[in-house]
Design a protein around this motif. Structure first.
Motif, PDB file in Angstrom:
ATOM      1  N   ARG A   1       9.340 -22.662 -27.983  1.00  0.00           N
ATOM      2  CA  ARG A   1       8.527 -23.845 -27.720  1.00  0.00           C
ATOM      3  C   ARG A   1       8.001 -23.811 -26.294  1.00  0.00           C
ATOM      4  O   ARG A   1       8.685 -23.369 -25.365  1.00  0.00           O
ATOM      5  CB  ARG A   1       9.293 -25.150 -27.976  1.00  0.00           C
ATOM      6  CG  ARG A   1      10.556 -25.332 -27.178  1.00  0.00           C
ATOM      7  CD  ARG A   1      11.111 -26.761 -27.271  1.00  0.00           C
ATOM      8  NE  ARG A   1      11.199 -27.277 -28.610  1.00  0.00           N
ATOM      9  CZ  ARG A   1      11.505 -28.541 -28.900  1.00  0.00           C
ATOM     10  NH1 ARG A   1      11.759 -29.403 -27.924  1.00  0.00           N
ATOM     11  NH2 ARG A   1      11.591 -28.953 -30.142  1.00  0.00           N
ATOM     12  N   HIS A   2       6.765 -24.239 -26.140  1.00  0.00           N
ATOM     13  CA  HIS A   2       6.143 -24.395 -24.828  1.00  0.00           C
ATOM     14  C   HIS A   2       6.057 -25.893 -24.538  1.00  0.00           C
ATOM     15  O   HIS A   2       5.509 -26.654 -25.346  1.00  0.00           O
ATOM     16  CB  HIS A   2       4.739 -23.791 -24.802  1.00  0.00           C
ATOM     17  CG  HIS A   2       4.705 -22.320 -25.090  1.00  0.00           C
ATOM     18  ND1 HIS A   2       5.533 -21.409 -24.469  1.00  0.00           N
ATOM     19  CD2 HIS A   2       3.935 -21.600 -25.943  1.00  0.00           C
ATOM     20  CE1 HIS A   2       5.271 -20.197 -24.916  1.00  0.00           C
ATOM     21  NE2 HIS A   2       4.313 -20.280 -25.818  1.00  0.00           N
ATOM     22  N   VAL A   3       6.588 -26.310 -23.406  1.00  0.00           N
ATOM     23  CA  VAL A   3       6.605 -27.717 -23.027  1.00  0.00           C
ATOM     24  C   VAL A   3       5.775 -27.887 -21.765  1.00  0.00           C
ATOM     25  O   VAL A   3       6.109 -27.323 -20.714  1.00  0.00           O
ATOM     26  CB  VAL A   3       8.043 -28.216 -22.777  1.00  0.00           C
ATOM     27  CG1 VAL A   3       8.034 -29.714 -22.465  1.00  0.00           C
ATOM     28  CG2 VAL A   3       8.936 -27.913 -23.974  1.00  0.00           C
ATOM     29  N   LEU A   4       4.690 -28.657 -21.863  1.00  0.00           N
ATOM     30  CA  LEU A   4       3.859 -28.896 -20.693  1.00  0.00           C
ATOM     31  C   LEU A   4       4.518 -29.950 -19.812  1.00  0.00           C
ATOM     32  O   LEU A   4       5.068 -30.939 -20.312  1.00  0.00           O
ATOM     33  CB  LEU A   4       2.457 -29.336 -21.103  1.00  0.00           C
ATOM     34  CG  LEU A   4       1.475 -28.167 -21.345  1.00  0.00           C
ATOM     35  CD1 LEU A   4       1.899 -27.333 -22.544  1.00  0.00           C
ATOM     36  CD2 LEU A   4       0.048 -28.662 -21.517  1.00  0.00           C
TER      37      LEU A   4
ATOM     38  N   THR B   1       1.033 -22.111 -37.104  1.00  0.00           N
ATOM     39  CA  THR B   1       1.325 -21.506 -38.389  1.00  0.00           C
ATOM     40  C   THR B   1       0.482 -20.265 -38.648  1.00  0.00           C
ATOM     41  O   THR B   1       0.829 -19.434 -39.492  1.00  0.00           O
ATOM     42  CB  THR B   1       1.087 -22.497 -39.530  1.00  0.00           C
ATOM     43  OG1 THR B   1      -0.312 -22.818 -39.590  1.00  0.00           O
ATOM     44  CG2 THR B   1       1.885 -23.781 -39.321  1.00  0.00           C
ATOM     45  N   GLY B   2      -0.639 -20.158 -37.931  1.00  0.00           N
ATOM     46  CA  GLY B   2      -1.550 -19.045 -38.155  1.00  0.00           C
ATOM     47  C   GLY B   2      -2.458 -19.235 -39.350  1.00  0.00           C
ATOM     48  O   GLY B   2      -3.350 -18.415 -39.606  1.00  0.00           O
TER      49      GLY B   2
ATOM     50  N   VAL C   1       5.837 -20.930 -33.248  1.00  0.00           N
ATOM     51  CA  VAL C   1       5.836 -21.362 -31.852  1.00  0.00           C
ATOM     52  C   VAL C   1       5.372 -22.819 -31.803  1.00  0.00           C
ATOM     53  O   VAL C   1       4.358 -23.178 -32.405  1.00  0.00           O
ATOM     54  CB  VAL C   1       4.914 -20.483 -30.992  1.00  0.00           C
ATOM     55  CG1 VAL C   1       4.823 -21.034 -29.571  1.00  0.00           C
ATOM     56  CG2 VAL C   1       5.410 -19.042 -30.976  1.00  0.00           C
ATOM     57  N   TRP C   2       6.118 -23.642 -31.098  1.00  0.00           N
ATOM     58  CA  TRP C   2       5.801 -25.057 -30.976  1.00  0.00           C
ATOM     59  C   TRP C   2       5.206 -25.357 -29.609  1.00  0.00           C
ATOM     60  O   TRP C   2       5.493 -24.674 -28.621  1.00  0.00           O
ATOM     61  CB  TRP C   2       7.051 -25.907 -31.176  1.00  0.00           C
ATOM     62  CG  TRP C   2       7.497 -25.999 -32.600  1.00  0.00           C
ATOM     63  CD1 TRP C   2       8.150 -25.044 -33.323  1.00  0.00           C
ATOM     64  CD2 TRP C   2       7.326 -27.115 -33.475  1.00  0.00           C
ATOM     65  NE1 TRP C   2       8.392 -25.487 -34.597  1.00  0.00           N
ATOM     66  CE2 TRP C   2       7.903 -26.759 -34.718  1.00  0.00           C
ATOM     67  CE3 TRP C   2       6.752 -28.374 -33.335  1.00  0.00           C
ATOM     68  CZ2 TRP C   2       7.904 -27.630 -35.805  1.00  0.00           C
ATOM     69  CZ3 TRP C   2       6.762 -29.240 -34.413  1.00  0.00           C
ATOM     70  CH2 TRP C   2       7.334 -28.866 -35.639  1.00  0.00           C
ATOM     71  N   LEU C   3       4.396 -26.413 -29.575  1.00  0.00           N
ATOM     72  CA  LEU C   3       3.806 -26.886 -28.334  1.00  0.00           C
ATOM     73  C   LEU C   3       4.141 -28.371 -28.192  1.00  0.00           C
ATOM     74  O   LEU C   3       3.927 -29.148 -29.123  1.00  0.00           O
ATOM     75  CB  LEU C   3       2.290 -26.690 -28.352  1.00  0.00           C
ATOM     76  CG  LEU C   3       1.505 -27.085 -27.102  1.00  0.00           C
ATOM     77  CD1 LEU C   3       1.904 -26.207 -25.927  1.00  0.00           C
ATOM     78  CD2 LEU C   3       0.000 -26.965 -27.356  1.00  0.00           C
ATOM     79  N   LYS C   4       4.713 -28.763 -27.061  1.00  0.00           N
ATOM     80  CA  LYS C   4       5.047 -30.149 -26.777  1.00  0.00           C
ATOM     81  C   LYS C   4       4.181 -30.626 -25.613  1.00  0.00           C
ATOM     82  O   LYS C   4       4.251 -30.077 -24.513  1.00  0.00           O
ATOM     83  CB  LYS C   4       6.526 -30.288 -26.415  1.00  0.00           C
ATOM     84  CG  LYS C   4       7.484 -29.826 -27.518  1.00  0.00           C
ATOM     85  CD  LYS C   4       7.511 -30.798 -28.681  1.00  0.00           C
ATOM     86  CE  LYS C   4       8.507 -30.372 -29.745  1.00  0.00           C
ATOM     87  NZ  LYS C   4       8.636 -31.359 -30.831  1.00  0.00           N
TER      88      LYS C   4
ATOM     89  N   ASP D   1      13.059 -20.363 -25.493  1.00  0.00           N
ATOM     90  CA  ASP D   1      13.323 -19.588 -26.705  1.00  0.00           C
ATOM     91  C   ASP D   1      14.446 -20.254 -27.481  1.00  0.00           C
ATOM     92  O   ASP D   1      15.534 -20.485 -26.952  1.00  0.00           O
ATOM     93  CB  ASP D   1      13.702 -18.146 -26.348  1.00  0.00           C
ATOM     94  CG  ASP D   1      12.503 -17.348 -25.851  1.00  0.00           C
ATOM     95  OD1 ASP D   1      11.409 -17.547 -26.399  1.00  0.00           O
ATOM     96  OD2 ASP D   1      12.660 -16.545 -24.924  1.00  0.00           O
ATOM     97  N   VAL D   2      14.157 -20.570 -28.737  1.00  0.00           N
ATOM     98  CA  VAL D   2      15.096 -21.296 -29.588  1.00  0.00           C
ATOM     99  C   VAL D   2      15.708 -20.357 -30.620  1.00  0.00           C
ATOM    100  O   VAL D   2      16.916 -20.178 -30.707  1.00  0.00           O
ATOM    101  CB  VAL D   2      14.403 -22.491 -30.272  1.00  0.00           C
ATOM    102  CG1 VAL D   2      15.407 -23.301 -31.086  1.00  0.00           C
ATOM    103  CG2 VAL D   2      13.718 -23.379 -29.234  1.00  0.00           C
ATOM    104  N   GLY D   3      14.862 -19.757 -31.442  1.00  0.00           N
ATOM    105  CA  GLY D   3      15.303 -18.719 -32.361  1.00  0.00           C
ATOM    106  C   GLY D   3      16.257 -19.159 -33.448  1.00  0.00           C
ATOM    107  O   GLY D   3      17.007 -18.351 -33.983  1.00  0.00           O
ATOM    108  N   THR D   4      16.245 -20.464 -33.793  1.00  0.00           N
ATOM    109  CA  THR D   4      17.170 -20.925 -34.830  1.00  0.00           C
ATOM    110  C   THR D   4      16.623 -20.752 -36.229  1.00  0.00           C
ATOM    111  O   THR D   4      17.376 -20.630 -37.183  1.00  0.00           O
ATOM    112  CB  THR D   4      17.519 -22.409 -34.606  1.00  0.00           C
ATOM    113  OG1 THR D   4      16.295 -23.178 -34.554  1.00  0.00           O
ATOM    114  CG2 THR D   4      18.282 -22.590 -33.304  1.00  0.00           C
TER     115      THR D   4
END
Length: 218
Positions: A41-44, A213-214, A68-71, A31-34
């Motif tokens: 972000r979800h990091v695999l 982004t939806g 929400v980001w995905l790495k 959780d970043v929330g900036t």
């Protein structure tokens, strides 16, 4: 889980002041929330050929909130088709890179430039000011035991090709080594990769960055 990915996650959250990572079966949630466009972000945790399409589809498919980001540590050309509608994918691949951290003096900055290095909250920052007082270059590093994550390396456009980026990196290398870190980890852009490779860093895997982004493309 790949040990370099775990080191990157551990150091990144310290560098950015994010919440402690939450371990998942497939990696970590941070959780970043900036900002509204960078909430979580979800990091695999897998890299290269170990990245599994079903896992990427499962994690991406569970995301419903914007920001929400995905790495994923594989090439965007491979990962992109696995993501559903509503995902923006950075067309340029990033790179997970590592290097040994030499405990050697960084040398001097070019004539006329003023440098300052300080540590706070587990993060060491280096700033280089131009002769007129404006920002010329900067960067930071977050040691977390034997590894340290280099982050937010930047050289202002008017001060590039003067060795400032390399000077900042060498300064951060030394600072982390003095704190006991022996291996550096970072996520590089294509532009930054050449600088890091010139300083002895090597690529461990490609990196896909995607943001939900939806919005559905037409």
């Amino acid at each position: 889980m790949d040990r370099f990915v775990q080191a990157w996650v551990d150091g990144w959250v310290v560098s950015r002041g994010a919440a402690p990572p939450v371990a998942e079966s497939w990696g970590w949630t941070v959780d970043v929330g900036t900002r509204t466009d960078h909430v979580t972000r979800h990091v695999l945790g897998a890299t290269n050929d170990a990245v599994a399409e079903p896992t990427v589809r499962k994690v991406a498919g569970a995301v419903t909130g914007a920001g929400v980001w995905l790495k994923v540590f594989a090439d965007p050309a491979v990962v992109g088709p696995w993501l559903g509608p509503g995902w923006w994918i950075d067309p340029e691949p990033g790179f997970l890179m590592t290097a040994p951290l030499p405990d050697t003096p960084p040398g001097a900055a070019p004539d006329g430039y003023r440098t300052r290095t300080w540590s706070r909250g587990g993060v060491t920052r280096t700033m280089v000011a131009a002769p007129d007082g404006s920002l010329a270059a900067r960067g930071q590093i977050a040691p977390t035991g034997a590894t340290a994550v280099v982050d937010q390396i930047e050289t202002s456009p008017g001060h590039r090709r003067r060795g400032l980026g390399a000077f900042v990196m060498r300064t951060l290398h030394r600072a982390a080594a003095e704190q006991g870190a022996r291996t550096g980890v970072l996520g590089a852009t294509p532009q930054g990769r050449a600088l890091y490779e010139s300083l002895g860093w090597r690529v461990e895997s490609s990196l896909t960055s995607a943001k939900f982004t939806g919005e559905t493309r037409r």
